[in-house]
Design an enzyme around this catalytic site. Structure first.
Site, short mmCIF file in Angstrom:
data_model
loop_
_atom_site.label_atom_id
_atom_site.label_comp_id
_atom_site.label_asym_id
_atom_site.label_seq_id
_atom_site.Cartn_x
_atom_site.Cartn_y
_atom_site.Cartn_z
N GLU A 107 -1.26 7.83 0.82
CA GLU A 107 -1.40 8.20 2.15
C GLU A 107 -0.42 9.75 2.08
O GLU A 107 -0.81 10.74 3.07
CB GLU A 107 -1.02 7.55 2.96
CG GLU A 107 -2.09 6.56 3.14
CD GLU A 107 -1.70 4.90 3.87
OE1 GLU A 107 -2.49 4.52 4.62
OE2 GLU A 107 -0.50 4.44 3.62
N GLU A 127 -3.17 -2.13 -0.08
CA GLU A 127 -2.62 -2.99 0.83
C GLU A 127 -3.19 -4.25 0.81
O GLU A 127 -2.53 -5.29 1.22
CB GLU A 127 -2.79 -2.13 2.10
CG GLU A 127 -1.38 -1.22 2.30
CD GLU A 127 -1.77 0.16 1.60
OE1 GLU A 127 -1.31 1.28 2.13
OE2 GLU A 127 -2.78 0.28 0.85
#
Length: 252
Positions: A107, A127
């Protein structure tokens, strides 16, 4: 020892996440240091391009989970995860990726304008494998950058892709052998040869126009671009071309 180090060279600010013993996992201190470095990038006229990279052969493995368990959040108010993802700098920022860019590390990477990666680099938002979600921009930003179904696959499986695959789907600009920072410096120097105001405004229009309605695009661009054409740099660029010399940019 600082979690982040910086150095500048020829108008390029190099920001290094310096926690190699933890695969450069993001801490609150590192996020705050990155935000401070990006503020310096935008405010210092001598700096034209930024590069963010990681020490020890890894870009960033994501959020520091030990810090997470202690209740720490590697977020800077107004700037988001890593001091970057919600408010990138006005000037160009290149991610130089060696090793892994995972979870928050990915990210962080996709919040940059350009990405240079070593051929052995790996990318992913794993995640879901830890019962979490890529909420630091991955779920929202990846579909803007790569095909929707590939973004969905990465988010739902948590699997990694290699540098060649990342290049094929447009997630990476350049794949190199050797240290990614070396190739990123070459790219930054190429950008530095151009008019700094023109570069900054070009980035602004590309970023902001993604949210403009089709009917308003030309009017919105017309509010931003004229300052480039009326600048001293515009006249200098034309004169340098006519006189067959390198331009002397002033950024105004």
């Amino acid at each position: 020892m600082s979690d982040v180090t910086t150095r500048d060279e020829d108008g390029i600010l190099v920001i290094t996440i310096d926690r190699p013993e933890a695969k450069n996992a993001m801490t609150k201190a590192a996020a705050e240091a990155i935000a401070e470095a990006l503020d310096r990038l935008d405010s210092d006229d001598a700096l034209r391009v930024g590069i963010i990279t990681g020490a020890g052969g890894t870009f960033c493995s994501g959020m520091d989970l030990k810090g997470f368990l202690r209740g720490e959040s590697p977020v800077v108010e107004g700037r988001g995860f890593g001091g970057l993802v919600q408010q990138p700098p006005k000037k160009p920022l290149i991610a130089a990726v060696d090793g892994y860019a995972l979870a928050g590390g990915l990210e962080l990477m996709i919040a940059c304008d350009l990405v240079v990666a070593n051929s052995g680099a790996k990318f992913g938002i794993p995640e879901v494998k830890r019962g979490l979600a890529a909420a630091a921009g991955g779920l929202m930003m990846l579909p803007d950058l790569i095909p929707h179904k590939i973004a969905m696959e990465l988010a739902l499986t948590g699997d990694f892709i290699d540098a060649q695959r990342a290049f094929e789907i447009g997630l990476v600009n350049r794949v190199c052998e050797g240290q990614a920072l070396t190739a990123a410096m070459e790219l930054a120097r190429t950008i530095n040869e151009n008019g700094p105001l023109a570069v900054q405004v070009s980035k602004q229009v590309i970023e902001e126009s993604r949210g403009w309605n089709r009917d308003e695009r030309w009017d919105r661009q017309a509010q931003i671009v004229p300052k480039v054409f009326m600048s001293e740099d515009a006249r200098e660029g034309a004169a340098a071309f006519a006189e067959k010399r390198k331009p002397n940019w002033k950024g105004k």
